[in-house]
Structures are given as structure tokens and as C-alpha cells.
Design a protein around this motif. Structure first.
Motif, mmCIF file in Angstrom:
data_model
loop_
_atom_site.group_PDB
_atom_site.id
_atom_site.type_symbol
_atom_site.label_atom_id
_atom_site.label_comp_id
_atom_site.label_asym_id
_atom_site.label_seq_id
_atom_site.Cartn_x
_atom_site.Cartn_y
_atom_site.Cartn_z
ATOM 1 N N PRO A 193 2.053 -8.381 -1.968
ATOM 2 C CA PRO A 193 1.956 -7.057 -1.913
ATOM 3 C C PRO A 193 2.964 -6.020 -2.330
ATOM 4 C CG PRO A 193 1.506 -8.133 0.282
ATOM 5 C CD PRO A 193 2.251 -9.000 -0.544
ATOM 6 N N LEU A 194 2.789 -5.105 -3.131
ATOM 7 C CA LEU A 194 3.750 -4.187 -3.622
ATOM 8 C C LEU A 194 3.300 -2.662 -3.361
ATOM 9 C CD1 LEU A 194 6.091 -3.518 -5.676
ATOM 10 C CD2 LEU A 194 4.226 -3.098 -7.460
ATOM 11 N N SER A 195 2.216 -2.338 -3.084
ATOM 12 C CA SER A 195 1.548 -0.910 -2.594
ATOM 13 C C SER A 195 0.198 -1.293 -2.335
ATOM 14 C CB SER A 195 1.632 -0.069 -3.758
ATOM 15 O OG SER A 195 0.970 -0.238 -4.844
ATOM 16 N N THR A 196 -0.197 -0.143 -1.384
ATOM 17 C CA THR A 196 -1.551 0.176 -1.191
ATOM 18 C C THR A 196 -2.041 1.621 -1.437
ATOM 19 O OG1 THR A 196 -0.989 0.684 1.373
ATOM 20 C CG2 THR A 196 -1.364 -1.534 0.797
ATOM 21 N N ALA A 197 -3.110 1.871 -1.417
ATOM 22 C CA ALA A 197 -3.748 3.265 -1.578
ATOM 23 C C ALA A 197 -4.965 3.249 -0.691
ATOM 24 C CB ALA A 197 -3.918 3.692 -2.754
ATOM 25 N N GLY A 198 -5.301 4.627 0.102
ATOM 26 C CA GLY A 198 -6.599 4.646 0.728
ATOM 27 C C GLY A 198 -6.643 4.215 1.912
ATOM 28 N N PHE A 199 -5.488 4.151 2.729
ATOM 29 C CA PHE A 199 -5.455 3.769 4.117
ATOM 30 C C PHE A 199 -4.675 4.733 4.724
ATOM 31 C CE2 PHE A 199 -5.319 -0.074 1.516
ATOM 32 C CZ PHE A 199 -6.157 -1.070 2.082
ATOM 33 N N GLU A 200 -4.895 4.545 6.060
ATOM 34 C CA GLU A 200 -4.207 5.708 6.953
ATOM 35 C C GLU A 200 -2.928 5.763 6.823
ATOM 36 O OE1 GLU A 200 -7.670 6.195 10.693
ATOM 37 O OE2 GLU A 200 -5.570 4.858 10.872
ATOM 38 N N GLU A 201 -2.326 4.417 6.924
ATOM 39 C CA GLU A 201 -1.032 4.476 6.770
ATOM 40 C C GLU A 201 -0.652 3.798 5.235
ATOM 41 O OE1 GLU A 201 1.427 4.114 10.859
ATOM 42 O OE2 GLU A 201 0.349 2.372 10.390
ATOM 43 N N VAL A 202 0.344 3.809 4.389
ATOM 44 C CA VAL A 202 0.341 3.671 3.087
ATOM 45 C C VAL A 202 1.631 2.788 2.708
ATOM 46 C CG1 VAL A 202 0.117 4.409 0.521
ATOM 47 C CG2 VAL A 202 -1.366 5.380 2.363
ATOM 48 N N LEU A 203 1.649 1.691 1.945
ATOM 49 C CA LEU A 203 2.704 1.061 1.373
ATOM 50 C C LEU A 203 2.811 1.714 0.271
ATOM 51 C CD1 LEU A 203 4.956 -1.085 1.410
ATOM 52 C CD2 LEU A 203 3.399 -2.451 0.393
ATOM 53 N N LEU A 204 4.053 2.579 -0.056
ATOM 54 C CA LEU A 204 4.483 3.014 -1.363
ATOM 55 C C LEU A 204 5.116 2.256 -2.236
ATOM 56 C CD1 LEU A 204 5.491 6.684 0.111
ATOM 57 C CD2 LEU A 204 3.367 5.894 -0.965
ATOM 58 N N GLY A 205 5.755 1.228 -1.681
ATOM 59 C CA GLY A 205 6.597 0.313 -2.524
ATOM 60 C C GLY A 205 7.270 -1.022 -1.485
ATOM 61 N N ARG A 206 7.119 -2.093 -2.201
ATOM 62 C CA ARG A 206 7.877 -3.260 -1.487
ATOM 63 C C ARG A 206 8.425 -4.297 -2.645
ATOM 64 N NH1 ARG A 206 7.568 -8.026 1.371
ATOM 65 N NH2 ARG A 206 8.185 -7.948 3.518
ATOM 66 N N TRP A 207 9.782 -4.223 -2.630
ATOM 67 C CA TRP A 207 10.312 -4.828 -3.675
ATOM 68 C C TRP A 207 11.551 -5.843 -3.254
ATOM 69 C CZ3 TRP A 207 10.692 0.033 -2.779
ATOM 70 C CH2 TRP A 207 11.874 0.709 -3.053
ATOM 71 N N GLN A 208 11.966 -6.541 -4.134
ATOM 72 C CA GLN A 208 13.065 -7.572 -3.822
ATOM 73 C C GLN A 208 14.301 -7.001 -4.762
ATOM 74 O OE1 GLN A 208 12.261 -11.720 -3.707
ATOM 75 N NE2 GLN A 208 10.504 -11.518 -2.388
ATOM 76 N N SER A 209 15.364 -7.440 -4.165
ATOM 77 C CA SER A 209 16.740 -7.078 -4.971
ATOM 78 C C SER A 209 17.575 -8.490 -4.771
ATOM 79 C CB SER A 209 17.638 -6.025 -4.932
ATOM 80 O OG SER A 209 17.939 -5.903 -3.377
#
Length: 217
Positions: free
Chosen positions: A80-96
Motif C-alpha cells: 500500500p502506498l495511498s488510498t482515496a475515498g475513505f473516511e481516513e486516508v493514507l496520503l503516502g507510505r514509503w521506505q528509505s
């Protein structure tokens, strides 16, 4: 992130499944009947069939999965990197990168149901077990079970996620993860994959070319 996303107008059967409006149907049978790449996802007790709507990026690494009410899950390299259309939204998730392949950082940026944005960074440790046969919605396949342990710095909390990875290709067939500190868990499994053996052969050929280039004087 919640699977009780708000939708406008009449929901399709897929959207109804996502929102839990009707008794659960056999999603595996539906996935088998459809000729499209698909995922079976679960959150807060609701199961849904998501269909791949778009694929882009280098080697098609970015895939977008949509339910009948247009709620969308964006995967990068199968995670998972992001979501849309939910009550709570993941705007970004990434690794370094960290100091070893099994030690790295995970960055999360999300928006809560009140519209407030939050960010946190975790120190991550990855541990993968020897491959074993695993039941997926439409197949049985040998996969590595990889556990990701996260120590979140800003919230001073810990979480643990799991994903199942195919040896060699490293294609990810499913996961059970908390996408940000104290967030809802998201579970997903690949029903009908979007990759092919031809892609894997091309990727292996490219890697071999790079190795040969590096070895050249």
C-alpha cells in the motif's frame, strides 16, 4: 482508514460488498468469473473484491484498485502506498534505506476523519521465514512469510505487519498491515494477479544485462 466510505448514488454490487450493505457473497467465485486482475481485501470485518483500474510507473510497479463506490487502493511494488475515498486516508507510505536490507525506515503520511494531516517515521526490521505453501483466493502457492516490525518515533508506539512474498520474483501476494500508528489493519490477498511469467523473464534478463555491464572493463 475505514471501509465505511461515503458514496453518492446507487452502489454497484462491488460497492455494496465493500460497504457491507448486503450479506457477504462468495468473492472468490466472483473473482474467478471476472477476467480482470483483482484483490480480496478486508478491514473492520468487511470483505471486498477490488478490481485493478490502472497500472503505471516503471515496470508497471504502480497499480490502482477500485471498488464499486470508487474507493481506491494504490499499491507500489505490491504494498500500500495511498488510498482515496475513505473516511481516513493514507496520503503516502514509503521506505528509505537503513544500514542493512533488513533494517530501514518507513514513512507514513495520513489524514484523519476530521481532515487533519499527520506524519510519522518508524524504524523497521524485516524478518522472512522459509517458503511454505499458502492458500490464496484462487490458487495455492509457495511463499515467504515476511514480518515487518515498526517502532514509530513520533507516536512512541510499535506495530507489526505481515506480507507474503514469492521467492525469486519477490511478487507480493498479500498482506496484513497497519498502515500508520494506531490505524485500522488492512488485509488483502491477490485473487487474479496482474503480472506474468513474461514480465519476470524480462526482468531477469535486464538484471543479467546490468550485471554484465558492471563486470565489463
Amino acid at each position: 482508514m475505514s471501509l465505511t466510505a461515503c458514496a453518492q448514488g446507487q452502489l454497484s454490487p462491488l460497492g455494496e460488498t465493500l460497504l457491507g450493505k448486503q450479506p457477504a457473497r462468495d468473492l472468490e467465485e466472483r473473482a474467478e468469473a471476472l477476467p480482470y486482475a483483482s484483490l480480496v481485501a478486508k478491514q473492520q470485518g468487511n470483505r471486498a473484491l477490488l478490481i485493478m483500474a490502472h497500472r503505471t510507473g516503471e515496470h508497471g510497479r504502480d497499480t490502482y484498485w477500485q471498488a464499486g463506490d470508487h474507493a481506491t487502493l494504490h499499491l507500489r511494488d505490491g504494498l500500500p502506498l495511498s488510498t482515496a475515498g475513505f473516511e481516513e486516508v493514507l496520503l503516502g507510505r514509503w521506505q528509505s534505506a537503513g544500514d542493512a536490507p533488513q533494517h530501514y525506515r518507513v514513512h507514513a503520511h495520513w489524514q484523519d476523519r476530521h481532515g487533519l494531516e499527520w506524519q510519522d517515521v518508524a524504524q523497521a526490521t524485516l524478518d522472512c521465514e522459509p517458503p511454505e505453501p499458502v492458500e490464496m483466493p484462487l490458487t495455492r502457492i509457495t511463499l515467504e512469510r515476511c514480518t515487518e516490525r515498526l517502532d514509530w518515533q513520533g507516536s512512541n508506539t510499535s506495530s507489526r505487519g505481515v506480507f507474503w512474498r514469492q521467492p525469486g520474483t519477490r511478487w507480493i501476494w498479500g498482506g496484513d498491515m497497519t498502515l500508520w500508528p494506531k490505524g485500522q489493519r488492512l488485509q488483502w490477498q491477490v485473487a487474479r494477479p496482474w503480472w506474468s511469467d513474461a514480465e519476470n523473464t524480462a526482468s531477469e534478463a535486464e538484471q543479467m544485462t546490468l550485471l554484465n555491464d558492471d563486470a565489463s572493463p
